[in-house]
Design a protein around this motif. Structure first.
Motif, short mmCIF file in Angstrom:
data_model
loop_
_atom_site.label_atom_id
_atom_site.label_comp_id
_atom_site.label_asym_id
_atom_site.label_seq_id
_atom_site.Cartn_x
_atom_site.Cartn_y
_atom_site.Cartn_z
N ARG A 193 6.26 5.72 -10.62
CA ARG A 193 6.58 5.16 -11.93
C ARG A 193 5.41 5.35 -12.90
O ARG A 193 5.60 5.83 -14.02
N LYS A 194 4.21 5.00 -12.46
CA LYS A 194 3.04 5.15 -13.33
C LYS A 194 2.74 6.62 -13.60
O LYS A 194 2.34 6.99 -14.70
N VAL B 15 2.24 11.15 -17.17
CA VAL B 15 2.43 12.58 -17.41
C VAL B 15 3.32 12.81 -18.62
O VAL B 15 3.05 13.70 -19.44
N ASN B 16 4.38 12.01 -18.76
CA ASN B 16 5.24 12.15 -19.95
C ASN B 16 4.46 11.90 -21.24
O ASN B 16 4.64 12.61 -22.23
N SER C 275 0.84 -1.21 0.00
CA SER C 275 0.00 0.00 0.00
C SER C 275 0.87 1.25 0.00
O SER C 275 0.56 2.23 -0.69
N CYS C 276 1.95 1.23 0.79
CA CYS C 276 2.85 2.38 0.83
C CYS C 276 3.56 2.59 -0.51
O CYS C 276 3.96 3.70 -0.84
N GLN C 277 3.70 1.51 -1.27
CA GLN C 277 4.28 1.61 -2.61
C GLN C 277 3.22 1.96 -3.66
O GLN C 277 3.54 2.08 -4.84
N ASP C 278 1.96 2.11 -3.22
CA ASP C 278 0.82 2.31 -4.12
C ASP C 278 0.62 1.14 -5.06
O ASP C 278 0.05 1.28 -6.15
N ASN C 279 1.08 -0.02 -4.64
CA ASN C 279 0.87 -1.26 -5.38
C ASN C 279 -0.40 -1.91 -4.83
O ASN C 279 -0.36 -2.91 -4.10
N PHE C 280 -1.54 -1.32 -5.18
CA PHE C 280 -2.79 -1.69 -4.53
C PHE C 280 -3.31 -3.07 -4.96
O PHE C 280 -4.01 -3.73 -4.20
N TYR D 49 6.37 13.77 -8.99
CA TYR D 49 6.55 12.33 -9.15
C TYR D 49 8.04 11.96 -9.12
O TYR D 49 8.41 10.91 -8.58
N LYS D 50 8.89 12.81 -9.67
CA LYS D 50 10.33 12.55 -9.64
C LYS D 50 10.86 12.60 -8.21
O LYS D 50 11.75 11.83 -7.83
#
Length: 331
Positions: free
Chosen positions: A289-290, A295-296, A93-98, A275-276
């Motif tokens: 990463r996502k 955004v790019n 969750s902390c990695q946003d890997n839900f 994000y960077k």
């Protein structure tokens, strides 16, 4: 000092190493705490309490990749441990890997169907991914299991606010406030409620009370920012997020909120920078990463779709002389 004296008598005592690690942790001495947690686990491999405390420290220090490895090792020793599946869910969750977080919380609940930390984690995951009905279903079940637990009621109220069920959230928060009008977590929720109904003065009154009671409690800045962003009040949200970041410069959650807020406004350059920053703190973070990829792609898309602007210089090119030879040399 007492724990250090004890370790002179018994250098491999796991409880002394763990207690010393927790002491260093509270004192903010990360490297010493890390060394003592590892010493405790060398003395007693797979020790659940030590792994939970150590992984919490690693998460706070944005070392989620290391935390993930430690918890996975514990699960290899005991794959049916609900606490370790839950802790791995927390790391994800902390990695946003839900997606993976959801799998781990459900694995914990498969082992222990009423394990509250796993239920709470799964509800947070659903809230973070916009699955509000699923999140509400879980916290409602939690409240049936623990009707007097204020932490469950607070989580229920938080999800109700996120689901735009403001009136129901207000009823829940009023119940909590009646129990303890000085609880900072309840005051935080009450301030968020007032933001949602547009009463900025009362919201700031709640936050003023929090600052007076516990100056070190700053979560309300981030949560208030999220509620303003939820309402489309992005500039106001940015102010709160920036205040949170100023006071918690190493907490990636502030940068995540700021990045999402910028992205919602189409401020792509600023979103990219946020994000960077997340990536610099924690290279294992999925959100960064996502977010960078998304955004790019949007920046490239906007650049490619931008119409070419005609200028007077373009007209001069159009009317230029194509015969550019020097011709006969002048003597």
């Amino acid at each position: 000092s007492s724990y250090l004296k004890g370790l002179k008598v018994d250098p491999n005592h796991p409880i002394l190493h763990l207690n010393l690690a927790k002491s260093y942790d509270r004192m903010g001495e990360f490297l010493k705490a890390q060394a003592e947690y590892e010493a405790a686990l060398r003395s007693k491999p797979g020790w659940i309490e030590a792994i939970e405390s150590y992984s919490d420290l690693l998460i706070r220090k944005n070392k989620t990749k290391v935390a993930c490895e430690i918890v996975k090792k514990a699960l290899n020793l005991n794959p049916e441990d609900a606490a370790m599946h839950t802790k791995l869910g927390d790391v994800y969750s902390c990695q946003d890997n839900f997606d993976d977080a959801e799998v781990e919380y459900n694995s914990a609940l498969h082992v222990s169907p009423e394990y509250k930390p796993a239920m709470s984690g799964l509800a947070r995951t659903y809230e973070s991914t916009g699955k509000m009905d699923d999140a509400l279903e879980i916290v409602e079940r939690m409240e049936v299991l623990s009707p007097e637990d204020s932490s469950v009621k607070r989580q229920h109220a938080h999800i109700l606010l996120s689901a735009d069920k403001i009136e129901k959230a207000g009823e829940k928060i009023q119940e909590l406030y009646s129990r303890d009008p000085d609880d900072v977590h309840t005051l935080n929720l009450l301030g968020q409620y007032y933001i949602c109904i547009g009463d900025e003065k009362k919201a700031m009154g709640c936050f003023k009370k929090i600052k007076a009671a516990r100056p070190e409690y700053t979560n309300f800045y981030r949560e208030a920012g999220k509620r303003h962003s939820q309402k489309g009040e992005y500039k106001k949200a940015e102010e709160f997020f920036q205040k949170y970041i100023d006071q918690n410069p190493e907490d990636v959650s502030g940068y995540k909120s700021m990045a999402s807020n910028y992205e919602a406004q189409g401020m792509l350059t600023q979103a990219l920078a946020s994000y960077k920053t997340i990536e610099n703190f924690d290279s294992a973070n999925v959100a960064s990463r996502k977010g960078l990829e998304r955004v790019n792609e949007q920046i490239i898309k906007e650049r490619d779709s931008r119409p070419e602007t005609k200028t007077s210089l373009d007209a001069e090119f159009f009317g230029a002389d194509d015969d550019i030879s020097i011709g006969e040399r002048v003597r």
